[in-house]
Design an enzyme around this catalytic site. Structure first.
Site, PDB file in Angstrom:
ATOM      1  N   HIS A  36      43.001  29.562  42.330  1.00  9.19           N
ATOM      2  CA  HIS A  36      43.627  30.089  41.123  1.00  9.19           C
ATOM      3  C   HIS A  36      42.823  31.233  40.510  1.00  9.19           C
ATOM      4  O   HIS A  36      43.405  32.159  39.939  1.00  9.19           O
ATOM      5  CB  HIS A  36      43.793  28.958  40.106  1.00  9.19           C
ATOM      6  CG  HIS A  36      44.654  29.316  38.938  1.00  9.19           C
ATOM      7  ND1 HIS A  36      45.958  29.750  39.073  1.00  9.19           N
ATOM      8  CD2 HIS A  36      44.394  29.315  37.588  1.00  9.19           C
ATOM      9  CE1 HIS A  36      46.472  29.996  37.873  1.00  9.19           C
ATOM     10  NE2 HIS A  36      45.546  29.743  36.975  1.00  9.19           N
ATOM     11  N   SER A  59      47.426  33.967  35.196  1.00 14.60           N
ATOM     12  CA  SER A  59      47.955  32.650  34.851  1.00 14.60           C
ATOM     13  C   SER A  59      48.899  32.754  33.657  1.00 14.60           C
ATOM     14  O   SER A  59      49.882  33.484  33.710  1.00 14.60           O
ATOM     15  CB  SER A  59      46.792  31.688  34.584  1.00 14.60           C
ATOM     16  OG  SER A  59      47.225  30.353  34.597  1.00 14.60           O
TER      17      SER A  59
END
Length: 278
Positions: free
Chosen positions: A249, A97
């Site tokens: 994610h 991320s």
């Protein structure tokens, strides 16, 4: 894994590491995360690499400094400073991320220190915070507004957004992600991050990063959609994109064995001079 808090760039940085006579791999977590976000893959990776995971200043167990500049420039300088502290000349870098954007910044500024990049659902193409947000961050007690905002957040709802497989959510996982949200000093550093954070690297900047890069994505990622990974794969001149179905994610939590396999294979291929997966 050994745990140690070191002092670099006038800030305390929490590190976990395990040294072997093997290449070094550095793990950089994402926004609102910590070394815990790699816990599903570090035990196996440590069989093949010397592992160094750290909490970026402002997150996890690292210092929530009131003077540190929370910018990508400062974070990349910190990564290099940590490498110097541990006498690491070169390393493979894994970034998740926001940590992927930090890793890219290191590769852009200090390519001679990076062997390969492994970007897990990396952030990309985000603009700098709007001017009114930056100006507001200078208002007295703005950090208390940030604190109240995150305190109202339901951690389970957040976890359900970052994980496709909700059955993987545990009390331990929620505790690890919730704990920093209750620290008022965390919100002071987060306020500084909103103020200092530049925009992500531009397309032109990405096109000058020649370090071999493996991009790993969850097809169901709702935080950093797959289209970001596809754009990064186009703009980075030496990149490969691998997509896993039924993963969001937190792809390392949902597909740990596949992530480890792809990382090992990618590095082996690079060492052998290969340009694509077999």
């Amino acid at each position: 894994m050994k745990q140690e808090t070191i002092r670099v760039l006038d800030v305390d940085v929490y590190c976990e590491y395990e040294w072997h006579d093997k290449p070094v791999m550095i793990l950089i977590h994402g926004f609102l995360a910590s070394t815990y976000s790699f816990s599903a893959i570090t035990p196996e990776l440590s069989k093949h690499y010397s592992i160094l995971a750290l909490d970026l200043p402002g997150f996890g167990q690292s210092e929530k400094s009131k003077t540190f500049e929370y910018s990508f420039k400062q974070y990349r300088q910190l990564i290099v400073a940590v490498m110097d502290y541990f006498d690491i000349e070169r390393a493979h870098i894994v970034g998740h991320s926001m940590g992927g954007q930090v890793a890219l910044s290191v590769a852009k500024a200090s390519p001679e220190r990076v062997n390969t990049l492994m970007l897990l659902c990396s952030s990309g193409y985000l603009k700098r915070a709007k001017s009114w947000v930056r100006y507001s961050s200078y208002m007295p007690f703005f950090y208390q507004f940030v604190y109240r905002y995150f305190k109202r957040k339901d951690v389970r709802n957040v976890m359900e957004k970052v994980l496709y497989r909700h059955e993987l959510i545990t009390d331990e996982m929620m505790d690890h992600y919730k704990k920093p949200l209750l620290d008022i000093n965390f919100h002071k550093s987060l306020t500084r991050l909103l103020r200092h954070r530049e925009g992500d690297l531009s397309r032109e900047e990405l096109q000058h990063i020649s370090v071999p890069a493996l991009l790993i994505w969850g097809r169901e990622d709702e935080i950093v959609p797959l289209k970001i990974g596809e754009r990064l794969a186009e703009d980075l001149p030496n990149a490969q994109l691998e997509v896993f179905d039924e993963a969001g994610h937190l792809v390392a939590d949902e597909r740990p064995n596949d992530v480890i396999r792809m990382i090992n294979q990618f590095i082996e291929n690079q060492q052998a001079g290969a340009t694509s997966f077999e």
